[in-house]
Scaffold this motif. Structure first.
Motif, PDB file in Angstrom:
ATOM      1  N   LYS A 100      -9.956  46.760  32.398  1.00  0.00           N
ATOM      2  CA  LYS A 100     -11.000  47.552  33.092  1.00  0.00           C
ATOM      3  C   LYS A 100     -12.291  46.847  32.909  1.00  0.00           C
ATOM      4  N   GLN A 106     -12.153  53.439  39.809  1.00  0.00           N
ATOM      5  CA  GLN A 106     -11.489  53.175  41.224  1.00  0.00           C
ATOM      6  C   GLN A 106     -11.303  51.721  41.482  1.00  0.00           C
ATOM      7  N   TYR A 108     -10.904  49.463  39.058  1.00  0.00           N
ATOM      8  CA  TYR A 108      -9.544  48.950  38.276  1.00  0.00           C
ATOM      9  C   TYR A 108      -8.234  49.534  39.052  1.00  0.00           C
ATOM     10  N   LEU A 109      -8.168  50.711  39.325  1.00  0.00           N
ATOM     11  CA  LEU A 109      -6.770  51.139  39.811  1.00  0.00           C
ATOM     12  C   LEU A 109      -6.605  50.581  41.078  1.00  0.00           C
ATOM     13  N   LYS A 113      -3.016  48.584  42.747  1.00  0.00           N
ATOM     14  CA  LYS A 113      -2.375  49.093  44.150  1.00  0.00           C
ATOM     15  C   LYS A 113      -2.222  47.783  44.998  1.00  0.00           C
ATOM     16  N   GLY A 135      -1.352  49.869  33.382  1.00  0.00           N
ATOM     17  CA  GLY A 135      -2.912  50.491  33.484  1.00  0.00           C
ATOM     18  C   GLY A 135      -3.246  51.118  32.204  1.00  0.00           C
TER      19      GLY A 135
END
Length: 153
Positions: A100, A106, A108-109, A113, A135
């Protein structure tokens, strides 16, 4: 460019399916004696123009001179999808190394995806438990209490 292609493809395929045109890029090709050839030809050229009109400038050179929507689709897929075992391993290693750091949650995630979508496009996937592990593992120590609460059944 792979990420852009995956995004473009995920937006474009539902249009093809909705207009019942997916067979044009998936390999439907009538014989020259088929009475429906003229109709097929018109739709194929329309679809090829849609593909051309929606591609980024960086992708257009790869399909200059193609004569059918299926040919364009095949070239774009081939250029953007590497399904070799080494590519799949490299994507999984990238998942394992995401941190991170100073990114927003947002951002990072979103990296997870994108990599997950790329793996799916290669015919590989990551199970949910592994995605959660990756994660949580990439979070800084300030998130440890949160991470430990997620892992408790």
């Amino acid at each position: 460019t792979q990420i852009i292609f995956y995004i473009w493809k995920s937006l474009f395929e539902p249009i093809l399916r909705g207009h019942k045109l997916i067979a044009y890029v998936d390999g439907f090709l009538p014989t020259l004696t088929d009475l429906a050839y003229a109709t097929w030809y018109e739709k194929d050229k329309m679809l090829l123009s849609w593909i051309n009109a929606t591609l980024s400038e960086s992708a257009l050179p790869y399909i200059v001179g193609v004569t059918s929507s299926m040919e364009a689709w095949t070239i774009l897929n081939r250029r953007s999808t590497s399904t070799t075992p080494s590519h799949v391993i490299a994507l999984k290693q990238q998942l394992n190394r995401i941190k991170k750091d100073n990114q927003s949650m947002q951002e990072y995630l979103h990296k997870f995806k994108v990599l997950s979508d790329q793996l799916a496009a290669c015919g590989s996937s990551i199970i949910d438990d592994d995605m959660i592990f990756y994660g949580l593992d990439g979070l800084p120590s300030s998130y440890r209490q949160f991470a430990s609460s997620v892992c408790i059944p």
